[in-house]
Scaffold this motif. Structure first.
Motif, mmCIF file in Angstrom:
data_model
loop_
_atom_site.group_PDB
_atom_site.id
_atom_site.type_symbol
_atom_site.label_atom_id
_atom_site.label_comp_id
_atom_site.label_asym_id
_atom_site.label_seq_id
_atom_site.Cartn_x
_atom_site.Cartn_y
_atom_site.Cartn_z
ATOM 1 N N ASP A 101 42.628 42.709 46.513
ATOM 2 C CA ASP A 101 42.181 43.642 45.482
ATOM 3 C C ASP A 101 42.496 43.084 44.102
ATOM 4 O O ASP A 101 43.318 42.195 43.946
ATOM 5 C CB ASP A 101 42.871 45.000 45.647
ATOM 6 N N GLN A 157 47.870 45.249 43.498
ATOM 7 C CA GLN A 157 48.577 45.943 44.572
ATOM 8 C C GLN A 157 48.803 45.000 45.748
ATOM 9 O O GLN A 157 49.699 45.201 46.542
ATOM 10 C CB GLN A 157 47.791 47.179 45.030
ATOM 11 N N ARG A 180 49.530 49.856 41.046
ATOM 12 C CA ARG A 180 48.305 49.385 40.424
ATOM 13 C C ARG A 180 48.616 49.023 38.977
ATOM 14 O O ARG A 180 49.259 49.795 38.265
ATOM 15 C CB ARG A 180 47.295 50.530 40.512
ATOM 16 N N ASP A 198 43.765 44.758 41.537
ATOM 17 C CA ASP A 198 44.684 45.565 40.726
ATOM 18 C C ASP A 198 46.145 45.165 40.905
ATOM 19 O O ASP A 198 47.041 45.891 40.511
ATOM 20 C CB ASP A 198 44.496 47.043 41.071
#
Ligand code: UDP
Ligand code: MG
Length: 311
Positions: free
Chosen positions: A93, A97, A199, A95
């Motif tokens: 991802d 994370q 995030r 972000d």
């Protein structure tokens, strides 16, 4: 030197692009592998694409695919996998994370000979209580209904060997649920546990409603067991009705229990009305999915890209 592709779907992640690239560069084992970063801009409405283009101008390792609109996380990820050329492809991802410091551990497992190295998120205390509990319950229901088992906490942060990617890119499913298809494919798989970060910027794109849609499409894209459930339910209820019939006949008394009879009839009608609608809805869902699939529309459309022609 062999190459590793890193595929990153991004939807409205303007503030995360630069820090993510910096962090990947810091943790990637440059001494052993080359890398290509493929961002898939999933119809972002903010400056995500400009940010990526800016970096790509000066960095020969950074590529992007601009989709013509928002096609959703799973389709965006599929697009990236279709265009990746590496000997192994890592998806993560945008972000932060999915911590980039795990890149090396993923690659080391791959070097040990595993075809798929997936990750398991340890309980995420920062996620809301509802998101955590519903997530756990979902995995339980999913594993009960679907023909494959997905482990709790697995998401789209994994490494796939070229062999696996080549097979996966042949899939042309209308509603992709990649984390269910990966265990379905088999191969030699290994897991790595990790603590998710917060995030970095922006907010989650998965609202509760979107999660529910993904949840249902996850089950129905992998299994037709809900249809069996409808049959079993129907048979059970009919059997109960048959057993109850003699009692009803025997308990017949003229001029008594009028209200009772009226009320119980009404209840029965409403109950079975609801049940029939549910079952019909389930069947309808599968018909709808068949309808969408037979059109064979592309699952994503690329508007622009800086990937070289060999792709
Ligand atoms: N994403 C995407 N298209 C979408 C929604 C999300 O490409 O329609 C990307 C998003 O940019 C992120 C990843 O998919 O890189 C996971 O999304 P998010 O972090 O919002 O989900 P969560 O981690 O909260 O489950
Ligand atoms: Mg996220």
């Amino acid at each position: 030197m062999r190459t590793i592709s890193i595929v990153i779907p991004a939807y409205n992640e303007e503030k995360n692009i630069t820090p993510l690239i910096a962090s990947i560069k810091e943790h990637f084992p440059h001494d052993r592998y080359q890398y290509e970063l493929i961002f898939v801009d999933d119809g972002s409405k903010d400056a995500t694409l400009t940010q990526i283009e800016e970096v790509a101008k000066h960095d020969e390792h950074v590529f992007y695919l601009e989709l013509s609109r928002n096609f959703g996380h799973q389709n965006a990820l599929k697009a990236g996998l279709d265009y990746a050329t590496g000997d192994a492809v890592i998806s993560m991802d945008c972000d932060m994370q999915h911590p980039p410091h795990l890149l090396n551990s993923l690659i080391e497992k791959w070097e040990e000979g595993y075809d798929i190295v997936y990750t398991r998120r340890e309980e995420n205390q920062s996620a809301s209580f509802l998101k955590r509990k519903s997530g756990n319950a979902y995995y339980r229901i999913f594993n009960w209904l679907a023909e494959v088992n997905i482990e709790k906490g697995t998401a789209d942060f994994r490494l796939m060997d070229r062999r696996v990617v080549d097979i996966f890119t042949q899939f042309n499913e209308d509603d992709l649920f990649i984390r269910g298809l990966v265990p379905w494919m088999g191969f030699k798989q290994a897991a790595i546990d990790y603590h998710p970060n917060e995030r970095l910027s922006g907010k989650t794109k998965y609202s509760f409603r979107k999660m529910a849609v993904l949840a249902i499409s996850g089950i129905t894209s992998l299994s037709i067991r809900p249809l069996y459930a409808a049959i079993y339910l129907g048979l059970t209820i009919s059997a109960l009705a048959l057993i109850a019939t003699p009692f009803v006949i025997l308990s017949f008394q003229p001029r008594h229990h009028i209200v009772f009879i009226w009320a119980s009839l009404l209840l029965t009608i409403v109950f079975f009305g609801g049940l029939q609608l549910t079952v019909m809805g389930t069947i309808g869902l599968y018909i709808g999915k068949t309808f969408m699939q037979v059109k064979h529309r592309p699952t994503y459309i690329v508007r622009n890209s800086n990937l070289p022609d060999k792709h």
